[in-house]
Design a protein around this motif. Structure first.
Motif, PDB file in Angstrom:
ATOM      1  N   ILE A 271       0.836  -1.203   0.000  1.00 10.26           N
ATOM      2  CA  ILE A 271       0.000   0.000   0.000  1.00 10.26           C
ATOM      3  C   ILE A 271       0.875   1.259   0.000  1.00 10.26           C
ATOM      4  O   ILE A 271       0.519   2.271  -0.612  1.00 10.26           O
ATOM      5  CB  ILE A 271      -0.963  -0.022   1.206  1.00 10.26           C
ATOM      6  CG1 ILE A 271      -1.923  -1.213   1.083  1.00 10.26           C
ATOM      7  CG2 ILE A 271      -1.747   1.280   1.315  1.00 10.26           C
ATOM      8  CD1 ILE A 271      -2.743  -1.486   2.341  1.00 10.26           C
ATOM      9  N   ALA A 272       2.019   1.195   0.673  1.00 13.24           N
ATOM     10  CA  ALA A 272       2.950   2.327   0.639  1.00 13.24           C
ATOM     11  C   ALA A 272       3.407   2.602  -0.790  1.00 13.24           C
ATOM     12  O   ALA A 272       3.580   3.756  -1.191  1.00 13.24           O
ATOM     13  CB  ALA A 272       4.146   2.040   1.544  1.00 13.24           C
ATOM     14  N   ALA A 273       3.605   1.538  -1.558  1.00 15.98           N
ATOM     15  CA  ALA A 273       4.054   1.692  -2.949  1.00 15.98           C
ATOM     16  C   ALA A 273       2.927   2.132  -3.866  1.00 15.98           C
ATOM     17  O   ALA A 273       3.131   2.958  -4.770  1.00 15.98           O
ATOM     18  CB  ALA A 273       4.641   0.369  -3.440  1.00 15.98           C
ATOM     19  N   TYR A 274       1.719   1.603  -3.631  1.00 16.39           N
ATOM     20  CA  TYR A 274       0.545   1.900  -4.466  1.00 16.39           C
ATOM     21  C   TYR A 274      -0.647   2.193  -3.558  1.00 16.39           C
ATOM     22  O   TYR A 274      -1.421   1.292  -3.227  1.00 16.39           O
ATOM     23  CB  TYR A 274       0.248   0.721  -5.411  1.00 16.39           C
ATOM     24  CG  TYR A 274       1.331   0.494  -6.436  1.00 16.39           C
ATOM     25  CD1 TYR A 274       1.360   1.233  -7.625  1.00 16.39           C
ATOM     26  CD2 TYR A 274       2.342  -0.435  -6.224  1.00 16.39           C
ATOM     27  CE1 TYR A 274       2.357   1.044  -8.563  1.00 16.39           C
ATOM     28  CE2 TYR A 274       3.350  -0.632  -7.158  1.00 16.39           C
ATOM     29  CZ  TYR A 274       3.345   0.121  -8.332  1.00 16.39           C
ATOM     30  OH  TYR A 274       4.356  -0.067  -9.266  1.00 16.39           O
ATOM     31  N   PRO A 275      -0.796   3.472  -3.129  1.00 19.24           N
ATOM     32  CA  PRO A 275      -1.831   3.826  -2.149  1.00 19.24           C
ATOM     33  C   PRO A 275      -3.245   3.451  -2.588  1.00 19.24           C
ATOM     34  O   PRO A 275      -4.123   3.260  -1.740  1.00 19.24           O
ATOM     35  CB  PRO A 275      -1.673   5.341  -2.007  1.00 19.24           C
ATOM     36  CG  PRO A 275      -0.249   5.614  -2.366  1.00 19.24           C
ATOM     37  CD  PRO A 275       0.078   4.621  -3.444  1.00 19.24           C
ATOM     38  N   GLU A 276      -3.488   3.324  -3.889  1.00 17.54           N
ATOM     39  CA  GLU A 276      -4.821   2.980  -4.363  1.00 17.54           C
ATOM     40  C   GLU A 276      -5.233   1.560  -3.950  1.00 17.54           C
ATOM     41  O   GLU A 276      -6.413   1.197  -4.046  1.00 17.54           O
ATOM     42  CB  GLU A 276      -4.909   3.116  -5.880  1.00 17.54           C
ATOM     43  CG  GLU A 276      -4.003   2.204  -6.684  1.00 17.54           C
ATOM     44  CD  GLU A 276      -2.625   2.788  -6.970  1.00 17.54           C
ATOM     45  OE1 GLU A 276      -2.004   2.357  -7.970  1.00 17.54           O
ATOM     46  OE2 GLU A 276      -2.172   3.677  -6.216  1.00 17.54           O
ATOM     47  N   LEU A 277      -4.293   0.779  -3.471  1.00 16.74           N
ATOM     48  CA  LEU A 277      -4.625  -0.559  -2.970  1.00 16.74           C
ATOM     49  C   LEU A 277      -5.265  -0.517  -1.586  1.00 16.74           C
ATOM     50  O   LEU A 277      -5.872  -1.499  -1.155  1.00 16.74           O
ATOM     51  CB  LEU A 277      -3.363  -1.431  -2.899  1.00 16.74           C
ATOM     52  CG  LEU A 277      -2.630  -1.718  -4.205  1.00 16.74           C
ATOM     53  CD1 LEU A 277      -1.330  -2.468  -3.921  1.00 16.74           C
ATOM     54  CD2 LEU A 277      -3.504  -2.527  -5.162  1.00 16.74           C
ATOM     55  N   GLY A 278      -5.115   0.596  -0.890  1.00 16.63           N
ATOM     56  CA  GLY A 278      -5.627   0.707   0.472  1.00 16.63           C
ATOM     57  C   GLY A 278      -7.086   1.114   0.516  1.00 16.63           C
ATOM     58  O   GLY A 278      -7.759   1.257  -0.510  1.00 16.63           O
ATOM     59  N   ASN A 279      -7.574   1.311   1.719  1.00 18.00           N
ATOM     60  CA  ASN A 279      -8.985   1.629   1.930  1.00 18.00           C
ATOM     61  C   ASN A 279      -9.243   3.094   2.219  1.00 18.00           C
ATOM     62  O   ASN A 279     -10.379   3.555   2.099  1.00 18.00           O
ATOM     63  CB  ASN A 279      -9.522   0.797   3.100  1.00 18.00           C
ATOM     64  CG  ASN A 279      -9.550  -0.686   2.800  1.00 18.00           C
ATOM     65  OD1 ASN A 279     -10.444  -1.176   2.141  1.00 18.00           O
ATOM     66  ND2 ASN A 279      -8.543  -1.406   3.298  1.00 18.00           N
ATOM     67  N   THR A 280      -8.211   3.847   2.592  1.00 19.39           N
ATOM     68  CA  THR A 280      -8.421   5.221   3.049  1.00 19.39           C
ATOM     69  C   THR A 280      -8.023   6.268   2.016  1.00 19.39           C
ATOM     70  O   THR A 280      -8.425   7.423   2.142  1.00 19.39           O
ATOM     71  CB  THR A 280      -7.620   5.484   4.335  1.00 19.39           C
ATOM     72  OG1 THR A 280      -6.211   5.422   4.040  1.00 19.39           O
ATOM     73  CG2 THR A 280      -7.957   4.448   5.409  1.00 19.39           C
ATOM     74  N   GLY A 281      -7.216   5.873   1.036  1.00 17.95           N
ATOM     75  CA  GLY A 281      -6.704   6.841   0.074  1.00 17.95           C
ATOM     76  C   GLY A 281      -5.490   7.589   0.576  1.00 17.95           C
ATOM     77  O   GLY A 281      -4.892   8.386  -0.158  1.00 17.95           O
ATOM     78  N   ASP A 282      -5.115   7.343   1.834  1.00 24.92           N
ATOM     79  CA  ASP A 282      -3.968   8.041   2.409  1.00 24.92           C
ATOM     80  C   ASP A 282      -2.660   7.412   1.932  1.00 24.92           C
ATOM     81  O   ASP A 282      -2.598   6.214   1.627  1.00 24.92           O
ATOM     82  CB  ASP A 282      -4.002   7.968   3.936  1.00 24.92           C
ATOM     83  CG  ASP A 282      -5.196   8.719   4.519  1.00 24.92           C
ATOM     84  OD1 ASP A 282      -5.713   9.613   3.829  1.00 24.92           O
ATOM     85  OD2 ASP A 282      -5.600   8.391   5.648  1.00 24.92           O
ATOM     86  N   THR A 283      -1.619   8.248   1.897  1.00 19.98           N
ATOM     87  CA  THR A 283      -0.275   7.736   1.654  1.00 19.98           C
ATOM     88  C   THR A 283       0.308   7.275   2.979  1.00 19.98           C
ATOM     89  O   THR A 283       0.327   8.034   3.958  1.00 19.98           O
ATOM     90  CB  THR A 283       0.619   8.817   1.037  1.00 19.98           C
ATOM     91  OG1 THR A 283       0.052   9.235  -0.214  1.00 19.98           O
ATOM     92  CG2 THR A 283       2.026   8.290   0.804  1.00 19.98           C
ATOM     93  N   VAL A 284       0.761   6.041   3.027  1.00 20.70           N
ATOM     94  CA  VAL A 284       1.318   5.488   4.263  1.00 20.70           C
ATOM     95  C   VAL A 284       2.744   5.033   3.993  1.00 20.70           C
ATOM     96  O   VAL A 284       3.094   4.683   2.866  1.00 20.70           O
ATOM     97  CB  VAL A 284       0.476   4.303   4.784  1.00 20.70           C
ATOM     98  CG1 VAL A 284      -0.924   4.758   5.160  1.00 20.70           C
ATOM     99  CG2 VAL A 284       0.415   3.170   3.766  1.00 20.70           C
ATOM    100  N   PRO A 285       3.595   5.037   5.030  1.00 20.72           N
ATOM    101  CA  PRO A 285       4.967   4.550   4.846  1.00 20.72           C
ATOM    102  C   PRO A 285       5.025   3.036   5.016  1.00 20.72           C
ATOM    103  O   PRO A 285       4.082   2.412   5.519  1.00 20.72           O
ATOM    104  CB  PRO A 285       5.720   5.237   5.991  1.00 20.72           C
ATOM    105  CG  PRO A 285       4.691   5.325   7.090  1.00 20.72           C
ATOM    106  CD  PRO A 285       3.364   5.555   6.402  1.00 20.72           C
TER     107      PRO A 285
END
Length: 531
Positions: A271-285
């Motif tokens: 998800i850090a590499a591709y934030p669109e895989l996450g649920n919040t839309g946030d950029t995470v480390p």
């Protein structure tokens, strides 16, 4: 019968072979290896003959010839396949040592390979040196061995995500697994703290996901104000060429690699590499601490396609039957708050988020099955309904394995109580390296039986075997891996290979004391006995 067994145990007590062979009968005399010894093979065993030459040359200085036959009177080591030995299975063998020759026969090459591992252990421990050794008589005690494994799945696991492990160490661990007749290497390649496999279609998985900015120091206390970090970037990954090299190395040693790509949980590095895989839309480390992370993959069609594209490249690198997709410790907090996830639950007529994870896993199961592969997952994949073709890896005790076996699914047993080598080896934890917790001494590993007593015989056949886990949150480097894995992996190897009635812990300890001399020569940082 008990008297005969006791006699057999006494007769073979001088042979420090691990795992203990199913049948071993000592004979009079010894076979002496010299520079004049010839290795003879049939065409199907020629590569094994060359491998034996390579095993023996460094320490002895003897570059033994490999031929189809040897002249009369010449001491020989004969390696051949024998189609009449089908009852020994794919991995069984016969090894007969007399004064004049060593004879190896097996139904399949894997069995002959395991005979070579036994032969190496019958030689003095100096045979494992990688430079000439003087003053050693290269003798093998005369013996007749007929041997075959109890279980088909005899595994070793390595988490290279929490702490990256170099390619050469992975190969060393595969060598050690093969020496102990282990035949599965479960390679945990992705997690919240790092993505370790190059995927050509998604380069940011390694450009971003393979690197975290720092790592938690010491134990993770409940009070986050006490956490300390080392301030040092950590990372690394295996290129596809690295993986091809390791896969070929393992295949030559009859070890099948089972890669693990975690989903939908343990996925923050992705998800850090591709934030669109996450649920919040946030950029995470990429995550810098341990435990269970709330960030999991979203259940969109795009994410399903992303993971299947990843698995396509994984299948192109790993020819083995099994692909592990994780499935453990996936918190549903974000799915409960996600309009996309809740809409998917409604549209599919699912009951809850557990059934949504089951639906996600089934998409992977269908995809892998269509490509001739088999999905493996941790026992959480039972929740919400089990994918039709899945193999369950039971880690939260044995109940998951029992449920899956009774449902007709194959099972690999991996309970923390007996197979988690990241747990402490001594109750005196103050004198041990920092570990995640737990207590798993050598005798507890040896006492383990992978077949739960609750299973009937027709259910027990679904227990493929078991494996030892090395999770690396608190294991930062190869030498620590060795300390935590050995000699407990030696005990598990005997659990998985040796017939139950041949197991004997005091005798194992005696053989292990001699076996540790071999591990010392191989530069294995094992935990000393009695420490």
């Amino acid at each position: 019968m008990l008297a005969a067994l006791a006699l057999a145990l006494t007769l073979d007590s001088g042979f420090a072979v691990i795992p203990r062979p199913a049948h071993l009968t000592p004979k009079a005399g010894t076979f002496t290896l010299t520079g004049a010894t010839v290795i003879t093979t049939d065409p199907a065993s020629r590569a094994l003959g060359a491998m034996l030459t390579d095993y023996l040359f460094p320490a002895t200085g003897f570059r033994l010839a490999v031929r189809s036959s040897a002249p009369a009177g010449v001491p020989a080591i004969s390696i051949r396949l024998d189609t009449t030995l089908g009852t020994l299975g794919e991995e069984g063998y016969r090894l007969d040592v007399s004064r004049a020759r060593v004879t190896i026969r097996a139904y399949r090459p894997a069995g002959a390979f395991y005979a070579l591992q036994t032969l190496r252990q019958l030689l003095p421990p100096e045979i494992f040196r990688q430079a000439p050794v003087t003053g050693v008589a290269w003798v093998v005690p005369a013996v007749a061995i007929e041997d075959a494994p109890r279980f088909a799945w005899r595994g070793m696991h390595l988490d290279a995500a929490r702490h990256f492990m170099p390619k050469e160490f992975v190969k060393k661990l595969i060598d050690l697994a093969a020496l102990h007749k282990l035949n599965r290497f479960h390679w945990h390649l992705t997690d919240d703290q790092g993505w370790r496999i190059e995927i050509k279609q998604y380069p940011r998985l390694t450009q971003v996901g393979a690197w975290r900015r720092q790592t938690l120091v010491g134990r993770q206390d409940h009070d986050s104000t006490t956490w300390r970090f080392d301030g040092q970037p950590h990372g690394g990954f295996y290129t596809q060429d690295d993986i091809r090299e390791i896969v070929a190395y393992a295949r030559a040693r009859f070890v099948t690699i089972v890669p693990e790509i975690e989903m939908p949980g343990h996925s923050q590095a992705a998800i850090a590499a591709y934030p669109e895989l996450g649920n919040t839309g946030d950029t995470v480390p990429v995550w810098t601490r341990w435990g269970v992370d709330e960030n999991i993959l979203n259940p969109s069609d795009a994410t399903i396609q992303f993971e299947q594209n990843v698995l396509s490249e994984v299948m192109g690198l790993f020819p083995g039957r099994w692909i592990h997709v994780g499935g453990d410790e996936a918190p549903k907090t974000q799915w409960k708050a996600s309009p996309l996830a809740q809409g998917r639950i409604r549209d599919l007529g699912l009951k809850d988020e557990d059934e949504l994870q089951s639906w996600f896993t089934r998409r992977m199961d269908e995809f892998l099955t269509a490509h001739g592969r088999t999905l493996v997952g941790w026992d959480e994949i039972l929740q919400g309904g089990l994918a039709p073709n899945a193999v369950v890896m039971s880690w939260r005790g044995i109940d998951g394995g029992i449920i899956a076996a009774r449902a007709g699914h194959d099972v690999v047993m991996a309970p923390g109580s007996h197979t988690y080598f990241d747990h402490y080896q001594s109750a005196d934890t103050g004198n041990e390296p920092l570990a995640i917790g737990g207590f798993l001494p050598l005798d507890t590993v040896y006492a383990y039986d992978p077949v739960p007593a609750a299973l009937a015989a027709d259910e027990a056949r679904h227990v493929l075997g078991a494996q030892g886990q090395v999770w690396t949150e608190y294991i930062p480097d190869p030498k620590r891996v060795e300390y935590m894995a050995f000699p407990r992996a030696c005990a598990l190897a005997e659990v998985l290979w040796t017939p139950v009635e041949r197991k004997d812990y005091p005798d194992f300890r005696r053989r292990l004391a001699a076996h540790l001399a071999r591990l010392a020569v191989l530069d294995v940082n094992y935990r000393p006995l009695g420490s």
